[in-house]
Design a protein around this motif. Structure first.
Motif, PDB file in Angstrom:
ATOM      1  N   GLY A 134       0.933  -1.279   0.179  1.00 57.64           N
ATOM      2  CA  GLY A 134       0.070  -0.081  -0.009  1.00 57.64           C
ATOM      3  C   GLY A 134       0.845   1.291   0.010  1.00 57.64           C
ATOM      4  O   GLY A 134       1.842   1.399   0.825  1.00 57.64           O
ATOM      5  N   LEU A 135       0.541   2.145  -1.005  1.00 56.15           N
ATOM      6  CA  LEU A 135       1.426   3.298  -1.319  1.00 56.15           C
ATOM      7  C   LEU A 135       0.495   4.434  -0.805  1.00 56.15           C
ATOM      8  O   LEU A 135       0.962   5.856  -1.006  1.00 56.15           O
ATOM      9  CB  LEU A 135       1.874   3.363  -2.664  1.00 56.15           C
ATOM     10  N   GLY A 136      -0.626   4.534  -0.072  1.00 56.64           N
ATOM     11  CA  GLY A 136      -1.530   5.603   0.086  1.00 56.64           C
ATOM     12  C   GLY A 136      -0.838   6.254   1.209  1.00 56.64           C
ATOM     13  O   GLY A 136       0.055   6.344   1.592  1.00 56.64           O
ATOM     14  N   HIS A 137      -1.747   7.594   1.187  1.00 52.56           N
ATOM     15  CA  HIS A 137      -1.289   8.640   2.055  1.00 52.56           C
ATOM     16  C   HIS A 137      -1.888   8.349   3.578  1.00 52.56           C
ATOM     17  O   HIS A 137      -2.823   8.992   3.906  1.00 52.56           O
ATOM     18  CB  HIS A 137      -1.887   9.963   1.828  1.00 52.56           C
TER      19      HIS A 137
ATOM     20  N   LEU B 101      -2.413  17.886  -5.868  1.00 52.17           N
ATOM     21  CA  LEU B 101      -2.518  16.408  -5.380  1.00 52.17           C
ATOM     22  C   LEU B 101      -3.659  16.583  -4.121  1.00 52.17           C
ATOM     23  O   LEU B 101      -3.148  17.309  -3.279  1.00 52.17           O
ATOM     24  CB  LEU B 101      -1.494  15.880  -5.018  1.00 52.17           C
ATOM     25  N   THR B 102      -4.658  16.032  -4.361  1.00 54.37           N
ATOM     26  CA  THR B 102      -5.623  16.160  -3.061  1.00 54.37           C
ATOM     27  C   THR B 102      -5.647  14.538  -2.441  1.00 54.37           C
ATOM     28  O   THR B 102      -5.556  13.734  -3.434  1.00 54.37           O
ATOM     29  CB  THR B 102      -6.829  16.597  -3.451  1.00 54.37           C
ATOM     30  N   ILE B 103      -5.973  14.704  -1.162  1.00 53.85           N
ATOM     31  CA  ILE B 103      -6.122  13.105  -0.398  1.00 53.85           C
ATOM     32  C   ILE B 103      -7.341  12.963  -0.217  1.00 53.85           C
ATOM     33  O   ILE B 103      -8.170  13.615   0.484  1.00 53.85           O
ATOM     34  CB  ILE B 103      -5.298  13.168   0.715  1.00 53.85           C
ATOM     35  N   GLY B 104      -7.860  11.599  -0.555  1.00 48.24           N
ATOM     36  CA  GLY B 104      -9.188  10.986  -0.137  1.00 48.24           C
ATOM     37  C   GLY B 104      -9.459  10.752   1.197  1.00 48.24           C
ATOM     38  O   GLY B 104      -8.263  10.713   1.960  1.00 48.24           O
ATOM     39  N   PRO B 105     -10.568  10.408   1.754  1.00 49.34           N
ATOM     40  CA  PRO B 105     -10.502  10.047   3.186  1.00 49.34           C
ATOM     41  C   PRO B 105      -9.866   8.776   3.632  1.00 49.34           C
ATOM     42  O   PRO B 105      -9.519   8.597   4.735  1.00 49.34           O
ATOM     43  CB  PRO B 105     -12.141  10.100   3.265  1.00 49.34           C
ATOM     44  N   GLN B 106      -9.720   7.949   2.787  1.00 47.82           N
ATOM     45  CA  GLN B 106      -8.931   6.664   3.160  1.00 47.82           C
ATOM     46  C   GLN B 106      -7.500   6.908   2.424  1.00 47.82           C
ATOM     47  O   GLN B 106      -6.974   5.726   2.407  1.00 47.82           O
ATOM     48  CB  GLN B 106      -9.653   5.649   2.377  1.00 47.82           C
TER      49      GLN B 106
ATOM     50  N   SER C  36       2.112  18.585  -1.833  1.00 46.53           N
ATOM     51  CA  SER C  36       0.697  18.442  -2.326  1.00 46.53           C
ATOM     52  C   SER C  36       0.565  18.495  -3.737  1.00 46.53           C
ATOM     53  O   SER C  36      -0.438  19.390  -4.264  1.00 46.53           O
ATOM     54  CB  SER C  36      -0.181  19.328  -1.465  1.00 46.53           C
ATOM     55  N   ARG C  37       1.547  17.779  -4.657  1.00 49.30           N
ATOM     56  CA  ARG C  37       1.350  18.138  -5.997  1.00 49.30           C
ATOM     57  C   ARG C  37       1.799  16.790  -6.673  1.00 49.30           C
ATOM     58  O   ARG C  37       2.483  16.043  -6.158  1.00 49.30           O
ATOM     59  CB  ARG C  37       2.390  19.235  -6.385  1.00 49.30           C
TER      60      ARG C  37
END
Length: 446
Positions: A196-199, A251-256, A408-409
């Motif tokens: 998993g590479l998510g934020h 770049l924006t981040i979703g809730p998960q 954030s890009r």
């Protein structure tokens, strides 16, 4: 004449001075030995990535456990953390499981106390009063309560293809110890879990950045060929691997912890596709276009796809359409396609303004579905899609994409025709794999 007491006191004083002198003279070598054994702190880590032909998805390999073994993992750009199958002989002398409500559990955002009822004997993935996390198979969307674990993870340090290969080791890497049932479904052959590479604080890139003192960022270059390796770079992006010119968009981040960008319009052959652009930002609870490595081809919401595909077909009206090959909805007789490198209409995803766009040339917009048949490499996702558009792995291949989490890009090569880029060149940086890695890559379905 000195008394016996005076002689004894003098002798004792000399003895103490000799001890102090020896200690002081030995102090420098002790400090030197300590400094020479300091932990290795690389500037950049590199993960080799290979494409699985059967699924068109991408797989990486980590070294894990004690003694270490090579573990193949599906690359999941939006995955919240690393999880591996612990049911099948997960043997490691360094595995531990944090107690519930511990600092490690808090870091992972876990407040559930896990109890194992599947076995009377404790083993990795099965302990009482530990942290329980929800691990997800991104292809089947099945979930399973899994034990939060700690173990050794080693990743190769980037050396530019020069010198001795070194490994950077995190001795207490947080991951989920998941049951084997979670591996059911259309995963590449041989994979044992998800990278998993998510934020999130416990994703692969953010944990490594925290441990080694990196700026939180990573870059990815996926090869379209299973015979050539692409790469994921974590940490400082070396100048010798990055393209000369890149375009950036917020770049924006979703809730998960998912990654989103905002596409304001789409052009085909420099003509704007006439649909309601609010659909491009319509998602379930969040706005924007999602980027994903766990779907092979870009998915569009039903009405977006219909308008998009019809407009594309008009721009290629001189090429006969043929029966569609699932999962694609628009296919052509490839024998009649223009014999140029572009071959089909160009597609532009226009970002924050007309000067920032991601151009997909015709040869990247089409995929060979079977002999003499080329299909538009976009899929109708129906009316209940997560986002208006989800960019898939096929459109990411041979494009160097940069996730600058600190700034954030999102960076990308705006035009691969103007600036050709070949992700297979990273074979030079990922060669020299040991026998364990070679065996595991060989097990991945081709």
């Amino acid at each position: 004449m000195a008394s016996p007491t005076t002689i004894n006191n003098f002798a004792t004083t000399i003895f103490i001075l000799l001890i102090l002198s020896t200690t002081i003279s030995d102090s420098k070598p002790l400090v030197h030995r300590s400094s020479s054994s300091a932990p290795f702190k690389p500037n950049t880590l590199i993960l080799p990535v290979t494409k699985d032909n059967a699924t068109s998805l991408h797989v990486t390999i980590l070294r894990k456990r004690t003694p270490q073994i090579a573990v193949p993992l599906l690359v999941d750009l939006n995955g919240r953390f690393l999880w591996v199958n612990c049911d099948d002989n997960y043997l490691s002398s360094t595995y531990t499981s944090p107690f519930c409500h511990s600092a490690q559990c808090s870091r992972a955002g876990v407040h559930y106390c896990h109890k194992c009822r599947s076995s009377p004997t404790p083993h990795p993935g099965c302990h009482n009063n530990t942290c329980g996390v929800i691990a997800t198979n991104p292809l089947t969307h099945k979930n399973s309560v899994s034990e939060l674990g700690l173990d050794v993870v080693s990743v190769r340090a980037f050396n530019g293809g020069r010198g001795v290969r070194r490994w950077a080791t995190d001795p207490q890497f947080l991951f989920a110890c998941a049951p084997s049932s979670l591996l059911q479904g259309p995963l590449p052959q041989g994979v044992r879990g998800i990278a998993g590479l998510g934020h999130t604080p416990v994703s692969l890139p953010l944990q490594l950045a925290s441990n080694f003192g990196f700026r939180p960022e990573f870059a990815m270059c996926l090869s379209p060929l299973s015979t050539d390796k692409g790469a994921i770079f974590i940490g400082n992006i070396p100048s010798e691997v990055a393209p000369k010119t890149m375009a950036y968009t917020p770049l924006t981040i979703g809730p998960q912890g998912e990654y989103f960008i905002l596409i304001r319009s789409i052009n085909i052959n420099n003509q704007t596709v006439p649909f309601n652009t609010t659909l491009l930002s319509k998602t379930r609870g969040f706005g924007g276009t999602m980027i994903s490595t766990t779907i092979p081809y870009t998915i569009m919401e039903h009405s977006v796809y219909n308008t998009f595909s019809q407009f594309f077909a008009k721009q290629l009206s001189g090429v006969p359409q043929v029966q569609a090959v699932p999962p694609f909805g628009l296919c052509f007789d490839s024998r009649i396609l223009p014999p140029t490198r572009v071959g089909a209409p160009n597609i532009d995803f226009v970002m924050q303004n007309k000067n920032v766009s991601w151009r997909i040339f015709g040869y990247d917009a089409l995929v060979s579905a079977r002999p003499n048949v080329s299909c538009l490499a976009f899929v109708d996702g129906g009316t209940n899609t997560r986002a208006g558009i989800t960019i898939g792995a096929y459109q990411l291949e041979n494009n160097f994409v940069h996730f600058d989490l600190f700034g954030s890009r999102f960076g990308f090569i705006p035009s691969r025709l103007a600036q050709p880029f070949d992700c297979s060149k990273f074979n030079n940086f990922t060669t020299g794999a040991d026998q364990l890695e070679l065996q595991e890559f060989a097990s991945i379905g081709n």
